[in-house]
Write a protein that holds these residues in place. Structure first.
Motif, mmCIF file in Angstrom:
data_model
loop_
_atom_site.group_PDB
_atom_site.id
_atom_site.type_symbol
_atom_site.label_atom_id
_atom_site.label_comp_id
_atom_site.label_asym_id
_atom_site.label_seq_id
_atom_site.Cartn_x
_atom_site.Cartn_y
_atom_site.Cartn_z
ATOM 1 N N LEU A 131 1.091 -1.416 -0.343
ATOM 2 C CA LEU A 131 0.135 -0.306 -0.010
ATOM 3 C C LEU A 131 1.142 1.313 0.134
ATOM 4 C CD1 LEU A 131 -2.982 -1.131 2.345
ATOM 5 C CD2 LEU A 131 -2.953 -1.335 0.637
ATOM 6 N N HIS A 132 1.903 1.270 0.185
ATOM 7 C CA HIS A 132 2.833 2.528 0.776
ATOM 8 C C HIS A 132 3.749 2.761 -0.697
ATOM 9 C CE1 HIS A 132 3.105 2.538 5.651
ATOM 10 N NE2 HIS A 132 1.564 3.043 4.969
ATOM 11 N N ALA A 133 3.588 1.495 -1.057
ATOM 12 C CA ALA A 133 4.765 1.334 -2.378
ATOM 13 C C ALA A 133 3.301 2.563 -3.847
ATOM 14 C CB ALA A 133 5.079 0.039 -3.195
ATOM 15 N N ALA A 134 2.505 1.870 -3.656
ATOM 16 C CA ALA A 134 1.449 2.613 -4.756
ATOM 17 C C ALA A 134 1.125 4.352 -3.620
ATOM 18 C CB ALA A 134 -0.550 1.889 -3.912
ATOM 19 N N THR A 135 1.032 4.528 -2.969
ATOM 20 C CA THR A 135 0.818 5.802 -2.242
ATOM 21 C C THR A 135 2.313 6.592 -2.918
ATOM 22 O OG1 THR A 135 2.028 5.482 -0.244
ATOM 23 C CG2 THR A 135 -1.144 5.675 -0.297
ATOM 24 N N ALA A 136 3.705 5.231 -3.402
ATOM 25 C CA ALA A 136 4.766 6.542 -3.231
ATOM 26 C C ALA A 136 4.678 7.008 -4.621
ATOM 27 C CB ALA A 136 5.799 5.771 -3.017
ATOM 28 N N VAL A 137 3.677 6.686 -5.492
ATOM 29 C CA VAL A 137 3.668 6.552 -6.581
ATOM 30 C C VAL A 137 2.493 7.312 -7.342
ATOM 31 C CG1 VAL A 137 5.698 5.415 -7.783
ATOM 32 C CG2 VAL A 137 3.131 4.201 -7.209
ATOM 33 N N ALA A 138 1.602 8.060 -6.321
ATOM 34 C CA ALA A 138 0.656 8.230 -6.633
ATOM 35 C C ALA A 138 -1.319 7.005 -7.089
ATOM 36 C CB ALA A 138 -0.235 9.155 -7.373
ATOM 37 N N ALA A 139 0.041 5.820 -7.523
ATOM 38 C CA ALA A 139 -1.470 5.071 -7.579
ATOM 39 C C ALA A 139 -2.387 4.322 -6.835
ATOM 40 C CB ALA A 139 -0.486 3.748 -7.545
ATOM 41 N N ARG A 140 -3.576 3.691 -7.130
ATOM 42 C CA ARG A 140 -4.335 3.717 -5.928
ATOM 43 C C ARG A 140 -3.961 2.262 -5.244
ATOM 44 N NH1 ARG A 140 -10.055 5.195 -5.937
ATOM 45 N NH2 ARG A 140 -10.913 4.801 -3.096
ATOM 46 N N PRO A 141 -3.870 3.012 -3.533
ATOM 47 C CA PRO A 141 -3.444 1.580 -2.739
ATOM 48 C C PRO A 141 -5.290 0.510 -2.846
ATOM 49 C CG PRO A 141 -4.265 3.673 -1.793
ATOM 50 C CD PRO A 141 -4.066 3.483 -3.237
ATOM 51 N N VAL A 142 -4.938 -0.855 -3.258
ATOM 52 C CA VAL A 142 -5.794 -1.556 -2.617
ATOM 53 C C VAL A 142 -5.369 -3.272 -2.123
ATOM 54 C CG1 VAL A 142 -7.311 -3.326 -4.416
ATOM 55 C CG2 VAL A 142 -6.588 -0.763 -5.454
ATOM 56 N N LEU A 143 -6.083 -3.216 -0.999
ATOM 57 C CA LEU A 143 -5.993 -4.230 -0.404
ATOM 58 C C LEU A 143 -6.670 -5.624 -0.265
ATOM 59 C CD1 LEU A 143 -3.957 -5.530 2.742
ATOM 60 C CD2 LEU A 143 -5.852 -4.357 3.691
ATOM 61 N N VAL A 144 -6.108 -6.316 -0.949
ATOM 62 C CA VAL A 144 -6.963 -7.530 -0.545
ATOM 63 C C VAL A 144 -6.646 -8.740 1.711
ATOM 64 C CG1 VAL A 144 -7.754 -8.218 -2.951
ATOM 65 C CG2 VAL A 144 -5.099 -9.088 -0.943
ATOM 66 N N LYS A 145 -8.265 -9.242 1.672
ATOM 67 C CA LYS A 145 -7.763 -9.553 2.919
ATOM 68 C C LYS A 145 -7.191 -11.426 3.097
ATOM 69 C CE LYS A 145 -12.584 -7.612 4.546
ATOM 70 N NZ LYS A 145 -14.033 -7.995 4.454
ATOM 71 N N THR A 146 -6.859 -11.712 1.813
ATOM 72 C CA THR A 146 -5.817 -13.089 1.712
ATOM 73 C C THR A 146 -4.495 -12.716 2.318
ATOM 74 O OG1 THR A 146 -5.444 -12.338 -0.854
ATOM 75 C CG2 THR A 146 -7.437 -13.983 -0.351
ATOM 76 N N GLY A 147 -3.799 -13.662 2.205
ATOM 77 C CA GLY A 147 -2.721 -13.215 2.966
ATOM 78 C C GLY A 147 -2.788 -13.185 3.810
ATOM 79 N N LYS A 148 -1.894 -12.097 4.173
ATOM 80 C CA LYS A 148 -1.377 -10.833 5.484
ATOM 81 C C LYS A 148 -2.544 -10.025 5.652
ATOM 82 C CE LYS A 148 3.541 -11.775 5.141
ATOM 83 N NZ LYS A 148 3.964 -12.776 4.407
ATOM 84 N N GLY A 149 -3.348 -10.167 4.598
ATOM 85 C CA GLY A 149 -4.814 -8.684 4.200
ATOM 86 C C GLY A 149 -5.346 -8.630 5.572
ATOM 87 N N LEU A 150 -5.722 -10.154 6.220
ATOM 88 C CA LEU A 150 -6.486 -9.710 7.489
ATOM 89 C C LEU A 150 -5.765 -9.023 8.103
ATOM 90 C CD1 LEU A 150 -8.943 -13.062 7.796
ATOM 91 C CD2 LEU A 150 -9.422 -10.441 7.028
ATOM 92 N N ARG A 151 -4.396 -9.263 8.526
ATOM 93 C CA ARG A 151 -3.459 -7.943 9.821
ATOM 94 C C ARG A 151 -3.141 -7.160 9.216
ATOM 95 N NH1 ARG A 151 2.387 -11.725 9.625
ATOM 96 N NH2 ARG A 151 0.929 -12.899 8.552
ATOM 97 N N THR A 152 -3.069 -6.948 8.265
ATOM 98 C CA THR A 152 -2.735 -5.738 7.348
ATOM 99 C C THR A 152 -4.304 -4.828 7.959
ATOM 100 O OG1 THR A 152 -1.181 -6.306 5.507
ATOM 101 C CG2 THR A 152 -2.243 -4.047 5.416
ATOM 102 N N LEU A 153 -5.547 -5.063 7.950
ATOM 103 C CA LEU A 153 -6.477 -3.873 7.563
ATOM 104 C C LEU A 153 -6.571 -3.820 9.499
ATOM 105 C CD1 LEU A 153 -9.501 -6.420 6.729
ATOM 106 C CD2 LEU A 153 -8.824 -4.130 6.248
ATOM 107 N N THR A 154 -5.555 -4.151 10.151
ATOM 108 C CA THR A 154 -5.419 -4.243 11.862
ATOM 109 C C THR A 154 -4.513 -3.045 11.784
ATOM 110 O OG1 THR A 154 -3.940 -5.373 12.864
ATOM 111 C CG2 THR A 154 -6.384 -5.827 13.017
ATOM 112 N N GLN A 155 -4.182 -2.622 10.592
ATOM 113 C CA GLN A 155 -3.502 -1.173 10.763
ATOM 114 C C GLN A 155 -3.765 0.118 10.779
ATOM 115 O OE1 GLN A 155 1.167 -2.660 9.238
ATOM 116 N NE2 GLN A 155 0.250 -5.114 9.750
ATOM 117 N N ASP A 156 -3.081 0.905 10.860
ATOM 118 C CA ASP A 156 -3.143 2.221 10.202
ATOM 119 C C ASP A 156 -3.415 2.415 8.315
ATOM 120 O OD1 ASP A 156 -4.162 4.797 9.914
ATOM 121 O OD2 ASP A 156 -1.966 5.495 10.845
ATOM 122 N N LEU A 157 -3.749 2.481 7.736
ATOM 123 C CA LEU A 157 -3.805 2.073 6.051
ATOM 124 C C LEU A 157 -3.871 3.663 5.708
ATOM 125 C CD1 LEU A 157 -7.076 -0.633 5.459
ATOM 126 C CD2 LEU A 157 -4.590 -1.141 6.100
#
Length: 177
Positions: A131-157
């Motif tokens: 998500l941070h790589a996306a924002t670094a280039v003005a791309a749209r950050p998109v999170l999926v709940k697969t993989g580490k996604g559910l854990r990532t949801l608990t962080q400041d997006l």
């Protein structure tokens, strides 16, 4: 050009804290292969940007990584689709390279390859570094709940992060809107 960029582990295939070290361990997530094929058929160019520090750590070699990506391409082709450019960072977390996400080097390589701006391009990942790589280039950050996604949801997006259950849900949204 309708460009979509995907992280690999946790978005397209199952992830493992022990690393994906062989083609046998590279197992696609349910619906992911079909989603990529459907996106391609709907006119999307689907590129992949993936950190692969397992190379630097000696867990597998470049030929094995190439075989994993050839397998991905073959599975998508069997469904009538195509995977575009796949770029990877072979460095470890302490190497201070410019390509390891959250740094934007991989995304910039994709942009240069396609001669396309990244502003607003969706980058789908399962981790905060994606998500941070996306924002670094003005791309749209998109999170999926697969993989580490559910854990990532608990962080400041990052502001404006879109959230989907999985890659298939992303594909349905992009194809039908």
């Amino acid at each position: 050009m309708k460009l979509l960029i995907l992280d690999r582990d946790g978005v397209i295939n199952h992830d493992s804290d022990a690393y994906i070290k062989s083609v046998a361990e590279w197992l696609p997530l349910p619906g992911a292969i079909e989603a990529i094929a459907q996106l391609h058929q709907a006119g999307w160019t689907v590129a992949v940007a993936t950190n692969q520090s397992g190379l630097a750590r000696g867990y597998y070699d470049q030929a094995t990584l190439d075989a994993m990506h050839a397998h991905l391409r073959a599975l998508v082709a069997e469904q009538g689709g195509e995977v575009g450019l796949i770029v990877h960072c072979p460095h470890g977390p302490d190497d201070q390279c410019t390509c390891r996400k959250p740094r934007p080097g991989l995304l910039q390589r994709i942009a240069a390859h396609y001669d396309a701006p990244l502003t607003g391009v969706w980058f789908v990942g399962d981790s905060l570094s994606d998500l941070h790589a996306a924002t670094a280039v003005a791309a749209r950050p998109v999170l999926v709940k697969t993989g580490k996604g559910l854990r990532t949801l608990t962080q400041d997006l990052p502001e404006g992060t879109l959230i989907f259950d999985d890659l298939a849900a992303v594909a349905r949204h992009l194809i039908h809107t």
